[in-house]
Design an enzyme around this catalytic site. Structure first.
Site, PDB file in Angstrom:
ATOM      1  N   CYS A 120       0.812  -1.231   0.000  1.00  0.00           N
ATOM      2  CA  CYS A 120       0.000   0.000   0.000  1.00  0.00           C
ATOM      3  C   CYS A 120       0.839   1.272   0.000  1.00  0.00           C
ATOM      4  CB  CYS A 120      -0.973  -0.002   1.178  1.00  0.00           C
ATOM      5  SG  CYS A 120      -1.993  -1.470   1.248  1.00  0.00           S
ATOM      6  N   HIS A 253      -3.121   7.179   2.178  1.00  0.00           N
ATOM      7  CA  HIS A 253      -3.576   5.862   1.723  1.00  0.00           C
ATOM      8  C   HIS A 253      -4.979   5.629   2.286  1.00  0.00           C
ATOM      9  CE1 HIS A 253      -4.023   1.735   0.917  1.00  0.00           C
ATOM     10  NE2 HIS A 253      -3.758   1.303   2.135  1.00  0.00           N
ATOM     11  N   ASN A 283     -10.185  -0.132   0.078  1.00  0.00           N
ATOM     12  CA  ASN A 283      -8.727  -0.029   0.071  1.00  0.00           C
ATOM     13  C   ASN A 283      -8.212  -0.647  -1.233  1.00  0.00           C
ATOM     14  OD1 ASN A 283      -5.987  -0.355   0.444  1.00  0.00           O
ATOM     15  ND2 ASN A 283      -6.148  -1.176   2.519  1.00  0.00           N
TER      16      ASN A 283
HETATM   17  N1  ACO Z   1     -18.566  -8.265   9.584  1.00  0.00           N
HETATM   18  C1  ACO Z   1     -19.106  -8.472  10.801  1.00  0.00           C
HETATM   19  N2  ACO Z   1     -18.351  -8.778  11.881  1.00  0.00           N
HETATM   20  C2  ACO Z   1     -17.020  -8.837  11.715  1.00  0.00           C
HETATM   21  C3  ACO Z   1     -16.392  -8.645  10.461  1.00  0.00           C
HETATM   22  C4  ACO Z   1     -17.234  -8.332   9.367  1.00  0.00           C
HETATM   23  N3  ACO Z   1     -16.762  -8.118   8.127  1.00  0.00           N
HETATM   24  N4  ACO Z   1     -15.077  -8.770  10.604  1.00  0.00           N
HETATM   25  C5  ACO Z   1     -14.854  -9.058  11.888  1.00  0.00           C
HETATM   26  N5  ACO Z   1     -16.012  -9.114  12.571  1.00  0.00           N
HETATM   27  C6  ACO Z   1     -16.232  -9.373  13.983  1.00  0.00           C
HETATM   28  C7  ACO Z   1     -15.126 -10.215  14.572  1.00  0.00           C
HETATM   29  O1  ACO Z   1     -15.400 -11.590  14.354  1.00  0.00           O
HETATM   30  C8  ACO Z   1     -15.211  -9.859  16.028  1.00  0.00           C
HETATM   31  O2  ACO Z   1     -16.285 -10.536  16.621  1.00  0.00           O
HETATM   32  P1  ACO Z   1     -16.160 -11.121  18.123  1.00  0.00           P
HETATM   33  O3  ACO Z   1     -15.957  -9.893  18.969  1.00  0.00           O
HETATM   34  O4  ACO Z   1     -17.446 -11.794  18.290  1.00  0.00           O
HETATM   35  O5  ACO Z   1     -14.959 -12.010  18.070  1.00  0.00           O
HETATM   36  C9  ACO Z   1     -15.583  -8.378  15.991  1.00  0.00           C
HETATM   37  O6  ACO Z   1     -16.138  -8.128  14.674  1.00  0.00           O
HETATM   38  C10 ACO Z   1     -14.421  -7.461  16.209  1.00  0.00           C
HETATM   39  O7  ACO Z   1     -13.345  -7.875  15.367  1.00  0.00           O
HETATM   40  P2  ACO Z   1     -11.971  -7.112  15.360  1.00  0.00           P
HETATM   41  O8  ACO Z   1     -11.047  -7.747  14.363  1.00  0.00           O
HETATM   42  O9  ACO Z   1     -11.488  -6.943  16.759  1.00  0.00           O
HETATM   43  O10 ACO Z   1     -12.450  -5.726  14.799  1.00  0.00           O
HETATM   44  P3  ACO Z   1     -11.693  -4.364  14.805  1.00  0.00           P
HETATM   45  O11 ACO Z   1     -12.460  -3.376  15.544  1.00  0.00           O
HETATM   46  O12 ACO Z   1     -10.242  -4.502  15.093  1.00  0.00           O
HETATM   47  O13 ACO Z   1     -11.834  -3.953  13.289  1.00  0.00           O
HETATM   48  C11 ACO Z   1     -10.524  -3.825  11.300  1.00  0.00           C
HETATM   49  C12 ACO Z   1     -11.214  -4.745  12.288  1.00  0.00           C
HETATM   50  C13 ACO Z   1     -11.533  -2.983  10.602  1.00  0.00           C
HETATM   51  C14 ACO Z   1      -9.782  -4.682  10.258  1.00  0.00           C
HETATM   52  C15 ACO Z   1      -9.546  -2.962  12.105  1.00  0.00           C
HETATM   53  O14 ACO Z   1      -8.689  -3.733  12.889  1.00  0.00           O
HETATM   54  C16 ACO Z   1      -8.744  -2.103  11.223  1.00  0.00           C
HETATM   55  O15 ACO Z   1      -9.246  -1.159  10.689  1.00  0.00           O
HETATM   56  N6  ACO Z   1      -7.446  -2.375  11.104  1.00  0.00           N
HETATM   57  C17 ACO Z   1      -6.600  -1.610  10.235  1.00  0.00           C
HETATM   58  C18 ACO Z   1      -6.183  -2.461   9.194  1.00  0.00           C
HETATM   59  C19 ACO Z   1      -6.501  -1.917   7.844  1.00  0.00           C
HETATM   60  O16 ACO Z   1      -7.122  -0.936   7.622  1.00  0.00           O
HETATM   61  N7  ACO Z   1      -5.973  -2.674   6.934  1.00  0.00           N
HETATM   62  C20 ACO Z   1      -6.111  -2.385   5.610  1.00  0.00           C
HETATM   63  C21 ACO Z   1      -4.983  -2.982   4.915  1.00  0.00           C
HETATM   64  S1  ACO Z   1      -3.508  -2.469   5.559  1.00  0.00           S
HETATM   65  C22 ACO Z   1      -3.085  -1.196   4.801  1.00  0.00           C
HETATM   66  O17 ACO Z   1      -3.615  -0.891   3.785  1.00  0.00           O
HETATM   67  C23 ACO Z   1      -2.073  -0.478   5.453  1.00  0.00           C
END
Ligand code: ACO
EC number: 2.3.1.180
Length: 326
Positions: A120, A253, A283
């Site tokens: 990215c 990004h 993304n």
């Molecule tokens: N739909 C519904 N529920 C979901 C989904 C979904 N698509 N995905 C995960 N969940 C659930 C999980 O199972 C979990 O449930 P549980 O509590 O019952 O176990 C709950 O949601 C929370 O999951 P987390 O992974 O803890 O969610 P988080 O708040 O961390 O959000 C996310 C996840 C959006 C990926 C976040 O961590 C994030 O934004 N990270 C940054 C990474 C990013 O943006 N990466 C992009 C690529 S990297 C880059 O480009 C640099």
């Protein structure tokens, strides 16, 4: 007199197939995967993304975006003397997507063409390499592209990642100029974080080894992204003798609206100085910054003479910033 690399044209392209969160949720539900528009919007800010048709490759998207950038710059394709494509989803193992793009553009002048792989952060890396080559006189007119078909490497059984990404391409023409263009750049990598965001597969003996689908520890990526982006932005500003108050537009990004809000807050920028396309594109990895830049330019937000900060972060871990005058 300093020789600058200045953006003289931008272009972008999204494949026509657009899926809203509800569309994607309905498709995933057919395979027993549960997600919702509400969850995706609240955690990421994403509302829709575009997916390329199966027979469309990164070079096809790159071609469309490049043609628009070339037209906007008012040049001919044969005037280009350097092509750099940032991609993590190349057409082939080799040759480079840039070489394939050169041929599709009908460029026969023998100009160098190569890919940059920094996930990215790829576009920020590619811009920095092109800037260096223009400053040294090795190139006069570069085509710099970010192009991705990330849908090909998504695991549609993993709802934590497959809802985040989309396909698309963005391109710029960078030309040698006495007028200020790129003012400073800052690139970094830390390979100790390979495992938090990767596609752990490769081709060997005619077979795919490992698992060539995207794996991510979302929370680890989130924390790292927020901490490194601010440092890179400040370093780029300091190198150019500017401060955060000088930024007209932040074009980060487009991974997640919460990362973007946090970065803007640290730079004391209100969100109306941030170009946001993550809601409509998801993304698109290396394509996200040039897609957002082109959107900013064509919508009339980003204007000539303004100071723009581009910021990338991604797998590797890699990150960087490019500060420029439009
Ligand atoms: N739909 C519904 N529920 C979901 C989904 C979904 N698509 N995905 C995960 N969940 C659930 C999980 O199972 C979990 O449930 P549980 O509590 O019952 O176990 C709950 O949601 C929370 O999951 P987390 O992974 O803890 O969610 P988080 O708040 O961390 O959000 C996310 C996840 C959006 C990926 C976040 O961590 C994030 O934004 N990270 C940054 C990474 C990013 O943006 N990466 C992009 C690529 S990297 C880059 O480009 C640099």
């Amino acid at each position: 007199m300093r020789r600058y690399a200045r953006i003289t044209g931008t272009g972008s392209y999204l494949p026509p197939r657009r899926l809203t969160n509800n569309d994607l949720a309905a498709e995933l539900a057919q395979h027993g995967i549960e997600t919702s528009d509400e969850w995706i919007v609240e955690r990421t800010g994403i509302r829709a993304r575009h997916f390329a048709a199966p027979d469309v490759s990164s070079s096809d998207l790159a071609l469309e975006a490049s043609q628009k950038a070339i037209e906007a710059a008012g040049i001919g394709a044969q005037d280009i003397d350097l092509i750099i494509v940032a991609t993590s989803t190349p057409d082939m193992v080799f040759p480079s997507t840039a070489a394939i793009l050169q041929h599709k553009l009908g460029i026969t002048n023998g100009c160098p063409a190569f890919d940059v792989q920094a996930v990215c952060s790829g576009f920020v890396y590619a811009m920095t390499v092109a800037d260096s080559m223009i400053q040294t006189g090795a190139a006069k007119r570069a085509l710099v592209v970010g192009s991705e078909v990330f849908s090909r490497i998504l695991d549609f059984n993993d709802r934590t990642t497959c809802v985040l990404f989309g396909d698309g391409a963005g391109a710029v023409i960078l030309e040698a100029s006495e007028e200020p263009g790129i003012l400073s750049a800052e690139l970094h990598a830390d390979g100790s974080h390979v495992g938090i965001l990767c596609v752990p597969g490769n081709v060997s003996g005619g077979k795919v080894l490992g698992d060539p689908l995207l794996k991510m520890d979302g929370q680890a990526v989130f924390k790292l992204a927020v901490s490194v982006l601010d440092k890179a932005a400040r370093a780029a500003l300091e190198k150019a003798g500017l401060t955060d108050a000088d930024i007209d537009w932040l074009i980060p990004h487009q991974a997640n609206i919460r990362i973007m809000q946090s970065t803007a807050r640290k730079l004391k920028l209100s969100m109306d100085k941030v170009v946001v396309t993550v809601d409509q594109h998801g993304n698109t990895s290396a394509a996200s910054i040039p897609l957002a830049l082109d959107h900013g330019v064509r919508s009339g937000q980003v204007q000539k003479g303004q100071t723009v900060l581009l910021e990338g972060v991604g797998g590797g871990f890699t990150w960087g910033a490019v500060l420029l005058k439009m």
